[in-house]
Structure formats: structure tokens, C-alpha cells
Scaffold this motif. Structure first.
Motif, PDB file in Angstrom:
ATOM      1  N   ARG A 588       0.829  -1.200   0.000  1.00 34.25           N
ATOM      2  CA  ARG A 588       0.000   0.000   0.000  1.00 34.25           C
ATOM      3  C   ARG A 588       0.867   1.255   0.000  1.00 34.25           C
ATOM      4  NH1 ARG A 588      -5.226   1.415   1.121  1.00 34.25           N
ATOM      5  NH2 ARG A 588      -5.764  -0.766   1.509  1.00 34.25           N
ATOM      6  N   GLY A 589       0.564   2.146  -0.936  1.00 33.85           N
ATOM      7  CA  GLY A 589       1.254   3.433  -1.011  1.00 33.85           C
ATOM      8  C   GLY A 589       2.571   3.393  -1.766  1.00 33.85           C
ATOM      9  N   GLU A 614      -5.070  -3.002  -7.667  1.00 34.00           N
ATOM     10  CA  GLU A 614      -5.848  -1.777  -7.467  1.00 34.00           C
ATOM     11  C   GLU A 614      -4.870  -0.661  -7.135  1.00 34.00           C
ATOM     12  OE1 GLU A 614      -9.360  -1.967  -4.944  1.00 34.00           O
ATOM     13  OE2 GLU A 614      -9.136  -4.159  -4.925  1.00 34.00           O
ATOM     14  N   ALA A 616      -4.378   3.477  -5.995  1.00 30.46           N
ATOM     15  CA  ALA A 616      -4.912   4.764  -5.558  1.00 30.46           C
ATOM     16  C   ALA A 616      -4.628   5.820  -6.611  1.00 30.46           C
ATOM     17  CB  ALA A 616      -4.279   5.165  -4.224  1.00 30.46           C
ATOM     18  N   GLU A 617      -3.499   5.635  -7.308  1.00 28.65           N
ATOM     19  CA  GLU A 617      -3.123   6.580  -8.361  1.00 28.65           C
ATOM     20  C   GLU A 617      -2.155   5.882  -9.300  1.00 28.65           C
ATOM     21  OE1 GLU A 617      -2.490  10.856  -7.419  1.00 28.65           O
ATOM     22  OE2 GLU A 617      -0.452  10.492  -8.187  1.00 28.65           O
ATOM     23  N   LYS A 631      -6.981   7.973 -10.940  1.00 28.76           N
ATOM     24  CA  LYS A 631      -7.093   7.688  -9.508  1.00 28.76           C
ATOM     25  C   LYS A 631      -8.136   6.600  -9.271  1.00 28.76           C
ATOM     26  CE  LYS A 631      -5.783  12.408  -8.151  1.00 28.76           C
ATOM     27  NZ  LYS A 631      -4.481  12.047  -7.573  1.00 28.76           N
ATOM     28  N   ASN A 632      -7.877   5.801  -8.218  1.00 32.37           N
ATOM     29  CA  ASN A 632      -8.807   4.752  -7.781  1.00 32.37           C
ATOM     30  C   ASN A 632      -9.256   3.888  -8.960  1.00 32.37           C
ATOM     31  OD1 ASN A 632      -8.778   5.650  -5.054  1.00 32.37           O
ATOM     32  ND2 ASN A 632     -10.166   7.310  -5.648  1.00 32.37           N
ATOM     33  N   SER A 634      -8.625  -0.009 -11.048  1.00 35.88           N
ATOM     34  CA  SER A 634      -8.104  -1.370 -10.961  1.00 35.88           C
ATOM     35  C   SER A 634      -7.967  -1.935 -12.367  1.00 35.88           C
ATOM     36  CB  SER A 634      -9.028  -2.262 -10.120  1.00 35.88           C
ATOM     37  OG  SER A 634     -10.301  -2.363 -10.726  1.00 35.88           O
ATOM     38  N   GLN A 672       0.750   4.237  -7.296  1.00 40.19           N
ATOM     39  CA  GLN A 672       0.570   4.198  -5.842  1.00 40.19           C
ATOM     40  C   GLN A 672      -0.404   3.060  -5.569  1.00 40.19           C
ATOM     41  OE1 GLN A 672      -0.404   7.939  -4.039  1.00 40.19           O
ATOM     42  NE2 GLN A 672      -1.068   7.012  -2.130  1.00 40.19           N
ATOM     43  N   THR A 673       0.125   1.951  -5.065  1.00 40.62           N
ATOM     44  CA  THR A 673      -0.618   0.694  -5.003  1.00 40.62           C
ATOM     45  C   THR A 673      -1.517   0.622  -3.773  1.00 40.62           C
ATOM     46  OG1 THR A 673       1.321  -0.308  -6.024  1.00 40.62           O
ATOM     47  CG2 THR A 673      -0.348  -1.811  -5.160  1.00 40.62           C
ATOM     48  N   ILE A 674      -2.673  -0.031  -3.941  1.00 41.19           N
ATOM     49  CA  ILE A 674      -3.517  -0.391  -2.798  1.00 41.19           C
ATOM     50  C   ILE A 674      -3.300  -1.870  -2.467  1.00 41.19           C
ATOM     51  CG2 ILE A 674      -5.888  -0.621  -1.958  1.00 41.19           C
ATOM     52  CD1 ILE A 674      -6.633   1.747  -3.748  1.00 41.19           C
TER      53      ILE A 674
END
Length: 705
Positions: A588-589, A614, A616-617, A631-632, A634, A672-674
């Protein structure tokens, strides 16, 4: 590199040889009839004739011009080294380094052992530094300086220097060409070095014997004791001789051992020498500038000392650089028009036995050196063109890597108009351009340079030292045992710029083995059916291949609906069979590329990747070069991860993103990975699209005729 807008037939052999024959004839005419050696005019006529042939055969001038200057661009680091060595020579004299070594060398080395000592010292230095030019331009000028004082003719001292320097370059694991040869042919660099021993060491031993016999039998006009004392007094009276003078070579050696390439290492030697010249030898600041531009000048009252020490500077290399420019331009246009390919293909068709193949690879590389003035392009070209012939004959490509090394690295200083030949002539003061043609005798006396290739052609006639290929060598990838290659800046630049005309990279192993695609074309449909991850080029633009579908995208990273597979010209595909999968924890991040090295089992293998993730960006590069941020979102990333020894050419990864709904696509720039899950496949068959290959089986994927 662009190709002509319409397909052109291959260059006929009779046309391919015309520019080469005319240029060589003009060089010979100039030398015999006018007693001059100025290769620029003959090379200029050769360029003009080759360009005229290209235009008559339908080539656009822009394409011809690109080929002309491509090799020049590739060789800019080598040209920079030429200028830098000019400065290095002048600064090492001004700092007292060269005078110090000559002063004590004259008192230690006997005439009988002089040639052997010079050969061995240059060999060891070149082996340690991995550079024949750096050795010739530093220790080499010391050796010829001592030789002149001992009464040896310049050509004889130069022969020992050149044999030693280029022997060390050939066998050094940090040398450019020693890494380039096995990289082109898909071999391990240390296996390549080991395979060169049977031809290299006998040649070097014979060379040592020759130099020892000459040293004991050659009648030199050695200085009388009084003259020698006068020379030593002249050196001692104009330089402060101290062990401090050895700081510059120690700096160069230290930086080379630490893995720095030739240019920063030489910069270290130049700066430390100029500081010594200013602070220790008492040279003024204006004098420092003069050394950089025009070289060092001193009036010692001794003619021998003046001839040894008055040299160097940028200006001493400018004429040399102009000659290199013309030679490389001529080679570039011949390669672009397909002259070398036509001649080499003609020769390959005539080969019936392995010894003929080996002799052709060595001589072909050498003749290309004569035509291009450079070693990189001939080694890359012959290495790529001859690889499959070695496979068909059942002989290891280690024989090929040895052949192109011998025909390229060792023979290039023996061609007076090549980059290496020009350099050694300028650095050692041979004065061939000024009419001192007797100094061309260095060519037959550089025993190690020509005897090793000769043995390389003779041994296969008797079946000696001709390694056969094994099924493992042909069918498997040497994964974790592949050592990290130290790639210097000139080689890195060459690999970055030199690209073959077809953009075909990774092939489907399944298709390759089933259809024997080394020799046939693959239908687009078959390529898509068996290759399901990677990218293709359509009309010069990248498109993504995922799950047997081609997805083109525009400047806004939106998938286009009019992407037609029938326009596929060449592909970068791999049949994806998952070897293992991995869920990325703690991602994450983070940028997805930053976490990949932590989960891959080996840093020395190439991987095909499918990543379900997925974000975040995510930053994507569009078809027209624009960058867009989403953004957001997948979707799936597909592409390739490369090991460290390829990162200077490819970067660590090439990844493409396709959103879940197939509406967004593009090349990954940042993320920016989730969360993410990765499927990983080890790649066994690779051609990077550059002359560098780590693999074995490569193929072209083209549309049906």
C-alpha cells in the motif's frame, strides 16, 4: 532506425562491394603514387558513391543520413576518450609522472629485456583497467620513451605496447569488447574468456619469445653513458622527481578497480595530474590551460627529451577525431544500405564446413573493421548474423564470440585508419600521417594481435579447440549462474543507440519449437494465439497484447476501437505459462516496481509478469507521449522485468496497464498501489531488440505476405 517508406530488395553483392573497392583503391593510390596517408579524401569519395547507390535504389536521403550519423553518435564516448587521452598525455608529462617513470625505467630496464618488459607491463595494466586506449596513452608513451633512449626504433617499441595493451583488453572481464562479444552471442562472459585461452596464450607466449630474441639480437644505437647521463640530467633538471608523481596513475587504477568507467577514471587522472603540475611542478595557471589545449612544451637542451615530452593536448587529437568521423560515417552508410549484410550472406551460403564458418566469422569481422573503422558494429553485426549458422553446424556459440573478439578487438589497431589504429598512431607519435611510413612495421611486429586470429582459423581445420554445442546450451537459459556484467559508458551508449531494423523481441517458445521459426515467418493470428502478454508495434506506435487481444490507445490513454491485428508488423510477445504466483504484502502506497525485486527469486532472470492490482493513483504514458494520471482504478499490468545486467539498456521493467473494463491503457510511469497479486513466468528465450542477447532462440513476427 527508420526503414525506407517502401520495401526495397536486398543489396546485390556486386553493388555492395563497389564503395569498398573504390575507397581502398584510392587509399592505395594515395599511398603509392603520392607518398601520403590522408584517408579522409578517399573515405569522402566512398561516402559519396555509397550514397549515390542508395539514392538510385530508392532510399530517401533522410534514411541514408540517419545511417551515416548513427555510428558517429554511437561512438561519441570513444571520441570523447580520444580528446581526453590527449589531455591526459600532456598533463601526465607536466605533473612529472611520465618523466619520473622514464627516469627510473632507464636505470632499471636492460635493452635485452626491454621489449618483453614493456609487453608484460602493458598487458597487466590493460588487464586491470580493461582499456587498451588508456594503457597505450599512459604507460605506452613511457615504454616508447624508454625505447627511444635505449636505441630501439619507434615501430618496434610500439609493437610491444600494442600487443600487450590489446591482449589485456581482450582478456579483461571489465573490458567493453570482452563483455560485448558474449552478450551478443548469448554466452557467459567468464566462459567466453576461458574459451579464448587456447588461441590467445600460445600467441602471447610466441610473442614473448619473439620480443626476447629481438632484444638479445637487435643492434640498437643505444646511448653512450655520457649521452644517457645528459638525458637523465635534462629530466632531473626540468622536473621535480618524486614518488608523488605516481598519484595520477594510482587514482586511475583505484577508480577503475572501484568500477568506474573509462571517462571518469581518466578525468580523475587528468585532474590529479594538473593539480600536481600547478602545486608541485610550479606550472602557472595559464600553463595549465595551455597543457589542456595544446599539450606540454619544454626546452630541455636535450633533443631526445624534447621529442619525448613535448606532446599531448586537445589539439593533438583533433585531426585524429576528423579521421574517425569520416571512417565511422562511411561504415554507417554501408551498414544502413545493407552492403555488409549482402556480402556476409553471400559468404554464408558458400560455407560447407565448420572451419570455413569460423574463418569467415574472424575475417568478416576484420574486414568490417576495415570498412567501418570501428570494432563495436562489426562484432554486433557478425555476432547476430552468424549465430544461427553455428547452431545448425552443431558448434557452440562460444566459438563465435571468440571469433568476433579476435577479428575485432585484436585486429582493429592493425588497421591504420580505424579508430584504434588512428589512436595508437597519435598517442605513440608514430607520425604515419607525416610520412613516417617505416613505422607501419609495427603491424607485423604486433605478434599477439594477428597470431591469435590466425590460430583461431587454423585450429578448427584439425578439429582442435572447437567446442560442440550441447542440448542444454541450445534449449535452456543460464539463469542464476549468469554473472553481473560491468558495462562501461561507451558500450552502454552503443547498446542504447544501435537497434536492428526489425522490432521483434521476445518470441513464444511454444511457437518457436513447434514451427522452427528461426527460418520462417509467423502468421499474425498464430502469434496472437500463442503469445498472450507483452506489446506490439502498429504503424510505429505501441499497443498492448493481453489475453490474445490487441489494445491500441490514444493520447488520452483511452482504448481505441479501430485497432486491427492485420496491420501488425512485429511483436513483443511471450506465451504466458505461470511458473508461480505471489500476493504482494505491504504494498500500500508504494510504486509497484519498487516492490518487485523483493519477491522475485533471482535477480539474474528475466520475467514475464501479469499483475492484478488496485491503485490509488497511476501515471500512464499515452500513445503520443502525453502523460495522464488516473485515480482509484483497478486492472492488469503486463510486461517484463529485467535483471541488473540489462538495466542500463532497458530499465528494470517495461509494464503496460489495462483497466478492468478495457477502456484505459498505457505504459506505466508511476503508481501508488492499494493491493496486488502477481503471476510470474521465467523467460527462457530473449532477444532485447539490441545487439545484446542473453539467450538462444529469437524470432521475427511479421504479417503474412
Amino acid at each position: 532506425m527508420r526503414n525506407p517508406s517502401r520495401p526495397l530488395p536486398e543489396m546485390p553483392v556486386y553493388l555492395a562491394i563497389i564503395p569498398i573497392v573504390i575507397t581502398v583503391s584510392l587509399l592505395a593510390l594515395q599511398l603509392i603514387a603520392f607518398n601520403r596517408f590522408d584517408p579522409q579524401p578517399p573515405l569522402m569519395f566512398g561516402i559519396f558513391i555509397a550514397a549515390a547507390i542508395g539514392v538510385m535504389r530508392g532510399w530517401k536521403w533522410t534514411d541514408i543520413e540517419e545511417g551515416m550519423f548513427k555510428i558517429v553518435i554511437i561512438s561519441l564516448p570513444a571520441i570523447a576518450i580520444l580528446l581526453l587521452i590527449g589531455i591526459l598525455i600532456g598533463s601526465w608529462v607536466a605533473s612529472g609522472t611520465v618523466p619520473y617513470m622514464i627516469y627510473y625505467g632507464l636505470q632499471i630496464i636492460s635493452p635485452q629485456w626491454f621489449l618483453v618488459s614493456g609487453f608484460i607491463l602493458c598487458s597487466l595494466m590493460s588487464l586491470a583497467l580493461g582499456t587498451s586506449w588508456g594503457t597505450t596513452g599512459t604507460l605506452g608513451i613511457v615504454v616508447v620513451g624508454i625505447g627511444s633512449s635505449l636505441g630501439f626504433p619507434l615501430w618496434l617499441s610500439a609493437a610491444a605496447v600494442i600487443s600487450g595493451a590489446f591482449f589485456g583488453d581482450k582478456m579483461s572481464p571489465i573490458s567493453d569488447t570482452t563483455n560485448l562479444a558474449p552478450a551478443i552471442t548469448g554466452n557467459n562472459v567468464y566462459a567466453h574468456i576461458k574459451n579464448m585461452i587456447p588461441t590467445t596464450f600460445p600467441a602471447m607466449i610466441i610473442g614473448l619469445i619473439v620480443y626476447l630474441v629481438i632484444g638479445y639480437t637487435f643492434k640498437t644505437d643505444a646511448l653512450e653513458p655520457e649521452e644517457l647521463n645528459h638525458l637523465l640530467g635534462a629530466i632531473d633538471g626540468h622536473f621535480k622527481l618524486s614518488i608523488m608523481s605516481m598519484i595520477p596513475p594510482v587514482v586511475v587504477l583505484f577508480m577503475a578497480i572501484r568500477g568506474h568507467s573509462a571517462i571518469p577514471s581518466m578525468f580523475g587522472g587528468v585532474i590529479s595530474a594538473l593539480v600536481l603540475a600547478f602545486a608541485w611542478q610550479g606550472l602557472s595557471l595559464g600553463g595549465v590551460f595551455d597543457v589542456i589545449l595544446a599539450g606540454f612544451f619544454v626546452e630541455t637542451g636535450n633533443e631526445i627529451a624534447n621529442n619525448i615530452f613535448n606532446r599531448g593536448g586537445i589539439e593533438s587529437m583533433t585531426d585524429t577525431v576528423s579521421l574517425v568521423f569520416f571512417a565511422l560515417t562511411f561504415g554507417g552508410i554501408l551498414e544502413q544500405l545493407g552492403c555488409f549484410k549482402a556480402i556476409s550472406s553471400f559468404v554464408l551460403k558458400k560455407i560447407k564446413r565448420f572451419w570455413q564458418l569460423q574463418a569467415s566469422a574472424i575475417s568478416g569481422t576484420f574486414f568490417m573493421v576495415m570498412g567501418t573503422g570501428d570494432a563495436y558494429l562489426p562484432m554486433a553485426f557478425i555476432g547476430r548474423l552468424f549465430s544461427q549458422a553455428y547452431d545448425k553446424f552443431g558448434f557452440s556459440r562460444l566459438n563465435l564470440s571468440r571469433a568476433i573478439e579476435e577479428g575485432g578487438t585484436l585486429m582493429t589497431p592493425l588497421v591504420p585508419w580505424s579508430a584504434s589504429g588512428i589512436f595508437v598512431g597519435a598517442a605513440l607519435g608514430l607520425g604515419i600521417r607525416e610520412g613516417n611510413f617505416e613505422n607501419l612495421l609495427y603491424i607485423p611486429l604486433a605478434v599477439g594481435c594477428w597470431l591469435s586470429p590466425l590460430l583461431g582459423m587454423i585450429f578448427p581445420m584439425f578439429g582442435w579447440f572447437s567446442k560442440k554445442s550441447t542440448p542444454e546450451e541450445l534449449a535452456s537459459y543460464a539463469d542464476t549462474e549468469e554473472p553481473e556484467t560491468q558495462v562501461s559508458q561507451p558500450l552502454r551508449t552503443f547498446l542504447k543507440w544501435y537497434k536492428p531494423p526489425v522490432s521483434a523481441y521476445i518470441a513464444s517458445p511454444e511457437v518457436a519449437f513447434e514451427h522452427q521459426v528461426q527460418d520462417i515467418r509467423i502468421p499474425t493470428g498464430l502469434a496472437l494465439e500463442n503469445g498472450d502478454t507483452g506489446f506490439v508495434r502498429i504503424d510505429g506506435e505501441e499497443a498492448i497484447v493481453l489475453d490474445k487481444k490487441i489494445l491500441c490507445y490514444n493520447e488520452h490513454n483511452h482504448v481505441k476501437k479501430d485497432c486491427h491485428p492485420e496491420s501488425l508488423d512485429s511483436a513483443n510477445l511471450t506465451h504466458f505459462t505461470r511458473n508461480f504466483d505471489e500476493t504482494i504484502e505491504n504494498a500500500r502506497g508504494k510504486d509497484i516496481r519498487q516492490v518487485l525485486p523483493n519477491i522475485l527469486p533471482s535477480e539474474n532472470i528475466i520475467y514475464a509478469l501479469k499483475i492484478r492490482a488496485e491503485f490509488a493513483e497511476i501515471h500512464l504514458k499515452a500513445a503520443k507521449g502525453n502523460n495522464n494520471v488516473f485515480k482509484n482504478i483497478s486492472g492488469t499490468l503486463c510486461g517484463f522485468y529485467y535483471p541488473d545486467y540489462l538495466k542500463n539498456i532497458t530499465g528494470h521493467s517495461i509494464l503496460f496497464f489495462v483497466s478492468d473494463d478495457n477502456t484505459i491503457a498505457g505504459k506505466l510511469l508511476e503508481s501508488q498501489t492499494i493491493r496486488a497479486h502477481i503471476d510470474i513466468q521465467q523467460i527462457c528465450k530473449l532477444n532485447t531488440g539490441l545487439p545484446l542477447t542473453t539467450g538462444f532462440l529469437t524470432m521475427d513476427i511479421k504479417k503474412n505476405d
